[in-house]
Design a protein around this motif. Structure first.
Motif, PDB file in Angstrom:
ATOM      1  N   ILE A 140       8.458  14.721   4.292  1.00 16.59           N
ATOM      2  CA  ILE A 140       7.918  13.500   3.681  1.00 16.59           C
ATOM      3  C   ILE A 140       8.295  12.279   4.518  1.00 16.59           C
ATOM      4  O   ILE A 140       7.452  11.434   4.824  1.00 16.59           O
ATOM      5  CB  ILE A 140       8.419  13.338   2.221  1.00 16.59           C
ATOM      6  N   ARG A 141       9.575  12.203   4.923  1.00 17.25           N
ATOM      7  CA  ARG A 141      10.029  11.049   5.697  1.00 17.25           C
ATOM      8  C   ARG A 141       9.327  10.968   7.051  1.00 17.25           C
ATOM      9  O   ARG A 141       8.933   9.895   7.506  1.00 17.25           O
ATOM     10  CB  ARG A 141      11.559  11.082   5.859  1.00 17.25           C
TER      11      ARG A 141
ATOM     12  N   ALA B 233       5.675   9.928   6.472  1.00 14.00           N
ATOM     13  CA  ALA B 233       5.607   8.501   6.134  1.00 14.00           C
ATOM     14  C   ALA B 233       5.701   7.666   7.408  1.00 14.00           C
ATOM     15  O   ALA B 233       4.918   6.738   7.612  1.00 14.00           O
ATOM     16  CB  ALA B 233       6.722   8.139   5.161  1.00 14.00           C
ATOM     17  N   ARG B 234       6.637   8.028   8.289  1.00 16.14           N
ATOM     18  CA  ARG B 234       6.786   7.275   9.535  1.00 16.14           C
ATOM     19  C   ARG B 234       5.539   7.376  10.415  1.00 16.14           C
ATOM     20  O   ARG B 234       5.063   6.383  10.946  1.00 16.14           O
ATOM     21  CB  ARG B 234       8.023   7.768  10.318  1.00 16.14           C
TER      22      ARG B 234
ATOM     23  N   VAL C  73       2.638   5.278   8.983  1.00 20.19           N
ATOM     24  CA  VAL C  73       2.840   3.843   9.203  1.00 20.19           C
ATOM     25  C   VAL C  73       2.629   3.514  10.690  1.00 20.19           C
ATOM     26  O   VAL C  73       2.038   2.501  11.044  1.00 20.19           O
ATOM     27  CB  VAL C  73       4.239   3.402   8.713  1.00 20.19           C
TER      28      VAL C  73
ATOM     29  N   VAL D 199      -2.144   5.722   3.531  1.00 19.96           N
ATOM     30  CA  VAL D 199      -0.708   6.035   3.476  1.00 19.96           C
ATOM     31  C   VAL D 199      -0.294   6.514   2.083  1.00 19.96           C
ATOM     32  O   VAL D 199       0.331   7.564   1.931  1.00 19.96           O
ATOM     33  CB  VAL D 199       0.151   4.810   3.885  1.00 19.96           C
TER      34      VAL D 199
ATOM     35  N   ILE E  63       0.668  11.070   1.234  1.00 21.67           N
ATOM     36  CA  ILE E  63       2.074  11.497   1.118  1.00 21.67           C
ATOM     37  C   ILE E  63       2.334  12.338  -0.145  1.00 21.67           C
ATOM     38  O   ILE E  63       2.792  13.479  -0.042  1.00 21.67           O
ATOM     39  CB  ILE E  63       3.025  10.283   1.233  1.00 21.67           C
TER      40      ILE E  63
ATOM     41  N   ILE F 120       2.907   3.611  -4.646  1.00 21.23           N
ATOM     42  CA  ILE F 120       3.054   3.250  -3.231  1.00 21.23           C
ATOM     43  C   ILE F 120       2.049   2.161  -2.853  1.00 21.23           C
ATOM     44  O   ILE F 120       2.402   1.169  -2.198  1.00 21.23           O
ATOM     45  CB  ILE F 120       2.907   4.501  -2.327  1.00 21.23           C
TER      46      ILE F 120
ATOM     47  N   GLU G  35       9.507   9.983  -2.363  1.00 26.27           N
ATOM     48  CA  GLU G  35       8.293   9.561  -1.656  1.00 26.27           C
ATOM     49  C   GLU G  35       8.223   8.037  -1.494  1.00 26.27           C
ATOM     50  O   GLU G  35       7.918   7.530  -0.409  1.00 26.27           O
ATOM     51  CB  GLU G  35       7.050  10.064  -2.414  1.00 26.27           C
TER      52      GLU G  35
ATOM     53  N   ALA H 225      10.736   6.954   1.038  1.00 27.78           N
ATOM     54  CA  ALA H 225      10.327   7.231   2.422  1.00 27.78           C
ATOM     55  C   ALA H 225       9.387   6.146   2.940  1.00 27.78           C
ATOM     56  O   ALA H 225       9.507   5.706   4.096  1.00 27.78           O
ATOM     57  CB  ALA H 225       9.653   8.603   2.495  1.00 27.78           C
ATOM     58  N   VAL H 226       8.464   5.681   2.088  1.00 24.57           N
ATOM     59  CA  VAL H 226       7.499   4.666   2.532  1.00 24.57           C
ATOM     60  C   VAL H 226       8.187   3.308   2.710  1.00 24.57           C
ATOM     61  O   VAL H 226       7.982   2.630   3.718  1.00 24.57           O
ATOM     62  CB  VAL H 226       6.319   4.550   1.538  1.00 24.57           C
TER      63      VAL H 226
ATOM     64  N   ALA I 140      10.209   3.377   5.882  1.00 28.70           N
ATOM     65  CA  ALA I 140       9.355   3.284   7.075  1.00 28.70           C
ATOM     66  C   ALA I 140       8.858   1.846   7.264  1.00 28.70           C
ATOM     67  O   ALA I 140       8.859   1.324   8.385  1.00 28.70           O
ATOM     68  CB  ALA I 140       8.182   4.256   6.954  1.00 28.70           C
TER      69      ALA I 140
END
Lengths: 396, 166
Positions: free
Chosen positions: A116-117, A120-121, A124, A139, A143, A246, A356, A359-360, A363
């Motif tokens: 997930i991380r 997310a990166r 982005v 985005v 996710i 998100i 989640e 993570a966003v 990022a």
């Protein structure tokens, strides 16, 4: 201010700012009986934090077993009643919940944490490279979809088809969505998981569908109905709600530059920011219960069999619990919102949702120096789910 | 007689609970399935004495003293009868196939060509089961809207038949 608003109207929640309406109800009529204009069954509307959280915890007087959203209860009950975890009470509920908790515990969700991380990166990063993107679509949507599909075992090639179906089961991007469209899409999703469950019985893998088909409670397997309805519930609960949070988080950060600065500078922790994003966005606008016996709340007599709707969107802005509730404040503490419900039906996916969103936000903090709106955001149409489906932004 | 039937029903593995009575000169058995589906056809074959009609319920309504609430049961029977169409026997193989399938899924006997799936309690997951059986037994993948728009048995049979031929 009129009290005649019809909360069953799915367009109303998307097009109107109801803050004044909720405030008025909280102050003057916190336990309100509403007779909708369609002539169908009326229901109680609970709007204060105290009442909403009390009903979540009160399984003696209130049941989820007939349904837990307004539309299903008003239609005479949910067809998944007693076969979906969220619509089951008592020992059966505890049994199935403990099976799924292996996957959805804080430790369990970490099996998809790294992925997930990193996704997310990279999303982005792509958005930065493009300069502009629709943050909700590009985005916020992929996710949670990726995470819940990984856990359920839905293969890559089927995911966007599943997304298109689930995003138009209880909500839609257009106001003229019909009951038939919703029924059709719901049926396709059930059919998909019925077929998948059949396959996993023969050839189990390391995923939730296999876990459910193999599970035993008191020496008996789950019924076919329970397996299919729970998959349906997980894909809807896992994919749709966090998408709203998100997308809504980015919109709120753009509209509140001081909060974006606080996040960017490290003045507030990501964990604290996640909780405020959850409170601020409240994707499940309401949940509902049915009274099991006569019970008094706030001086009103609720009769056995009455439908009781719990408006999270209002409880989360209750000024008796949250200071300046209409301020987006990432440092807010305490922040005991009801976005994830409460009591025995507290959101099964709470850890996954937090992971989640975390993570966003991480990022964004680490990779983005500035964000602006690049177009008009658009909200989904629903009387149950609330949030944004389009947030055009430019990132740098 | 009613007690014998009631006892043999309760002894049957697929029955959770049962209550049998006489209404309008007919022996009526109210049964609650033990599992998620109950084939009344199989149940009938397994019984020595059989009732004139079955009414399948999700739970047996009880009066205050724990005995069956006969007034409520009678209302359930009336409600089921109102949802039925005058019986028209299925006329071809596909109608007979679907009638048998509906009978098992809905827990209703003698499904006729004019009966309506949703009126008789059909819902989303039961529609999924029809689609899975049609896929397995007839090799057709029927889109959900086809079942939604053709919920009367003879209409459904005609459209499935035309898809099978196409």
């Amino acid at each position: 201010m009129t009290l005649a608003l019809d909360l069953t109207d799915r367009v109303l929640h998307s097009t109107e700012d109801l803050s004044e309406f909720w405030r008025d109800l909280r102050h003057n009529n916190p336990v309100h009986w509403l007779d909708p204009t369609d002539g169908g069954p009326g229901f109680w509307v609970l709007t204060t934090y105290e009442h909403v959280s009390a009903v979540y915890r009160d399984t003696k007087h209130f049941t989820s077993e007939r349904g837990n959203v307004m539309d299903a209860l008003r239609a005479g009950g949910d067809s998944a009643a007693k076969r979906m975890l969220s619509l089951t009470d008592g020992p059966r509920h505890a049994g199935i919940r403990s099976i799924l908790m292996k996957t959805f515990s804080k430790r369990g969700v970490e099996q998809v944490g790294t992925r997930i991380r990193s996704v997310a990166r990279s999303l982005v990063e792509s958005a930065l490279a493009a300069g502009e993107c629709d943050f909700a679509k590009d985005v916020a949507a992929p996710i949670p979809l990726m995470a819940i599909c990984d856990l359920l075992g839905v293969p890559e090639e089927d995911r966007w088809r599943i997304f298109d179906l689930t995003s138009s089961m209880v909500a839609s991007e257009t106001p003229d969505h019909t009951q038939k469209d919703a029924w059709r899409n719901k049926n396709e999703v059930l059919f998909y998981f019925a077929n998948m469950a059949e396959g996993r019985r023969v050839e189990p893998r390391d995923d939730i569908v296999s876990l459910l088909t193999a599970a035993q409670i008191e020496n008996a397997g789950l019924t076919e109905d329970e397996i299919i309805f729970n998959c349906y519930s997980l894909i809807l609960g896992g994919g749709e709600t966090t998408r709203m949070s998100i997308g809504g988080a980015v919109l709120a950060l753009i509209q509140n530059p001081s909060q974006w600065q606080a996040l960017k500078s490290g003045a507030v922790s990501i964990d604290s920011a996640v909780e405020e994003v959850l409170r601020w966005t409240t994707p499940s606008m309401h949940m509902a219960r049915t009274a099991l016996s006569d019970v008094e709340i706030g001086g009103k007599l609720i009769r056995a069999g009455d439908i009781v709707t719990l408006w999270n969107v209002s409880a989360n802005r209750d000024e008796t619990v949250f200071d300046s509730p209409d301020t987006f404040d990432l440092a807010r503490t305490p922040n005991k919102h009801v976005t994830l419900g409460g009591g025995s039906h507290f959101c099964l996916g709470a850890h996954l949702a937090r992971l989640e969103i975390n993570a966003v936000l991480t990022a964004l903090r680490d990779m983005v120096s500035g964000m602006e709106l690049a177009g008009e955001p658009r909200r989904i149409y629903s009387n149950f789910l609330g949030g944004v489906c389009h947030v055009p932004v430019s990132l740098r | 007689m009613t007690q014998d039937i009631e006892r043999s029903l309760r002894d049957h593995a697929s029955v959770g609970s049962a209550a049998v009575t006489v209404e309008d000169d007919r022996v009526v058995a109210f049964v609650v399935p033990a599992a998620e589906s109950l084939s009344l056809r199989e149940l009938r074959t397994a019984l020595a004495d059989t009732p004139d009609e079955f009414v399948v319920l999700p739970a047996l309504p009880l009066a205050g003293d724990g005995t069956p609430d006969w007034a409520e049961l009678s209302r359930s029977r009336g409600d089921l009868r109102r949802r039925r169409q005058p019986y028209v026997a299925p006329r071809n193989d596909m109608e007979r196939y679907l009638a048998g399938l509906w009978e098992d899924l809905l827990g209703v006997e003698d499904i006729g060509a004019d009966d309506d799936f949703f009126t008789l309690g059909g819902h989303s997951l039961l529609a999924v089961r029809i689609r899975m059986r049609l896929q397995r037994d007839h090799g057709v993948t029927v889109p959900p809207e086809v079942l939604f728009e053709n919920s009367v048995l003879h209409e459904q049979a005609a459209v499935v038949e035309s898809m099978r031929e196409a």
